[in-house]
Design a protein around this motif. Sequence first.
Motif, PDB file in Angstrom:
ATOM      1  N   VAL A 539      43.364  35.124  30.447  1.00 33.81           N
ATOM      2  CA  VAL A 539      42.973  36.394  29.849  1.00 33.81           C
ATOM      3  C   VAL A 539      44.156  37.352  29.894  1.00 33.81           C
ATOM      4  N   VAL A 540      44.525  37.889  28.759  1.00 32.89           N
ATOM      5  CA  VAL A 540      45.644  38.827  28.677  1.00 32.89           C
ATOM      6  C   VAL A 540      45.104  40.243  28.875  1.00 32.89           C
ATOM      7  N   PRO A 541      45.617  41.002  29.866  1.00 32.09           N
ATOM      8  CA  PRO A 541      45.131  42.367  30.093  1.00 32.09           C
ATOM      9  C   PRO A 541      45.313  43.231  28.846  1.00 32.09           C
ATOM     10  N   LYS A 542      44.366  44.167  28.659  1.00 30.80           N
ATOM     11  CA  LYS A 542      44.428  45.054  27.494  1.00 30.80           C
ATOM     12  C   LYS A 542      45.150  46.363  27.787  1.00 30.80           C
ATOM     13  N   GLY A 543      45.557  46.546  29.038  1.00 29.27           N
ATOM     14  CA  GLY A 543      46.250  47.763  29.394  1.00 29.27           C
ATOM     15  C   GLY A 543      46.803  47.662  30.789  1.00 29.27           C
ATOM     16  N   PRO A 544      47.323  48.759  31.325  1.00 28.79           N
ATOM     17  CA  PRO A 544      47.882  48.744  32.679  1.00 28.79           C
ATOM     18  C   PRO A 544      46.765  48.567  33.706  1.00 28.79           C
ATOM     19  N   PRO A 545      47.102  48.018  34.888  1.00 29.35           N
ATOM     20  CA  PRO A 545      46.084  47.830  35.924  1.00 29.35           C
ATOM     21  C   PRO A 545      45.588  49.169  36.444  1.00 29.35           C
ATOM     22  N   LEU A 546      44.233  49.249  36.636  1.00 25.95           N
ATOM     23  CA  LEU A 546      43.621  50.447  37.219  1.00 25.95           C
ATOM     24  C   LEU A 546      42.983  50.051  38.541  1.00 25.95           C
ATOM     25  N   ALA A 547      41.704  49.749  38.507  1.00 22.25           N
ATOM     26  CA  ALA A 547      41.019  49.366  39.751  1.00 22.25           C
ATOM     27  C   ALA A 547      41.126  47.877  40.005  1.00 22.25           C
ATOM     28  N   THR A 548      41.449  47.079  38.981  1.00 23.55           N
ATOM     29  CA  THR A 548      41.496  45.622  39.149  1.00 23.55           C
ATOM     30  C   THR A 548      42.843  45.098  38.716  1.00 23.55           C
TER      31      THR A 548
END
Length: 548
Positions: A539-548
């Motif tokens: 799974v490619v992240p859709k944005g910068p890491p926040l809580a996960t």
Amino acid sequence: MTDTRDDGVTRRELLQMGHAFAVPALVGGVGVHAAGAAAAGPLKPGPDIYQSIGVEPVINCRGTFTIIGGSIERPEVRAAMDAASKHFVQIDELAMAVGQRFAELTGAEWGMVSAGCAAGLKHVTAACVTGGNPERLVRIPDLTGFDKTEVVSPRYSRNVYDAAIRNIGVTMITVDTAEEFERALGPRTAMIYLNAGEESSSGPLSLENIARMARPRNIPILIDAAAEILTVPNVHLQQGATIVAYSGGKALCGPQCAGLLLGRKDLLLSAWQASAPHHGPGRDNKVGREETLGMLAAVEAWVTRDHDADWKTWLSWLDAVAARVSTVAGVKTSVQLPTGLSNRSPALTISWDPAALHITGEDVAEHLASTKPRIAVGAGGRGRQADPTVTSISVTAWMMQPGDARIVADRIHAVLTTRREPRSTAMPAPATTVAGRWDVDIAFPSSKGQHTLALEQDGNWLRGTHKGEFSTRDVVGTIEGTTVTLRSVERTLGSSVTFTFSGTVSGDALAGSIHMGEYLTATFTAKKHVYPAQRTRVVVPKGPPLAT
């Protein structure tokens, strides 16, 4: 350090190839077994001393390579060493007397005997960083607090022998141009190291040009002339070198375990302080009273020797070999004459069309090296010739002994006249596919290693990468039936290690030997890498890491 000839290789190239062409079948015990040496028994001094312990000696038509014994000590050397062994002497007093005598014989300011040329490089480097101060000497190789800790060298001079220099703990600075060289010289420069040869004789980084940069800064220049003949007056000292180092067991035919240093007296006295019998980093490079006087005897003999007569003798031996082998149809011979000071000997090139005689130069060299009487010759083959219809061997004269020429001529003639069937160029079909990743376990003499092979396969041909402990390099090879051969080269500045894998594949397992030239042989087992069976979507992240 050597001349380049059509029939041979330079000393540097030889080392890079791991002696693959220069001394075939003479490394790692291959030739001993193939030559059918006698069973080992008690040592019996005499003509068959080596055979008495199960080792077959070699007729040297290759040159002064240490791995086959260097040179034969002259009678004057043996007599001096024998006489020296019968008495005790204070070693410092001996060194002072010998140093003075070297000066008288060679015109240098002073001389010193070391435990081989490489040891001499080490002692001179120690002298340059310590200045003869024993408080510094005993701290080597920890140079903390030393003011001079750098050695500058042009890239052409970097080679396996500069390990002796690096053993002192200095930092080697390698440069490519005269401008870089001048910028590299500074207050921390202890020494300049040069390798004698064509590049040190001419061009922007010649000895003379470097001396012009070094002289105003009072930086010593050490030049390694190990395989050269001794010139009197000394050409390198005349051109600006501070110290010149020679091997005692090469052209000089002195003790094999001795070297000769000539040059500035104060620096050589500091080098002597850094060598045995004095304690410190050079204590492991001991020179006995026997080698010391043997080396002096070699120089005494050198300056009075009839070198023209030696040359005529060598040419007569090569003429005898040429006359014999020239009777073989299709065989051509030519004499190569050296142009430099290193390995200064005439050599005979014997060439032919491998398709006509059904044998290559490498094959002939291997055969001569692995059957009795064993003969070491140079080898030239398809891989090293511009013309694929020509292969060759070379016979170098200066380490041959009286009587060798007839034996060598007859042996080469016999090999070249043996009837052979044409070689089939067809390769057995691969028994399996070895493409993929292999996890390799290597058993060195006293340790284990884990390497990785990543292979691609195109029929019989293999290529890919070999990941070792320090680098990943290209690997090439073949698979014929179940036999796999691979070759890679680990290259470092001035040196290299060749890995030649030879093994048998069975399913997902591969095992065999790794031939490493002068570094002997290891064994290996390999398993095809098993990747995880689980399939996982990424799974490619859709944005910068926040809580996960």
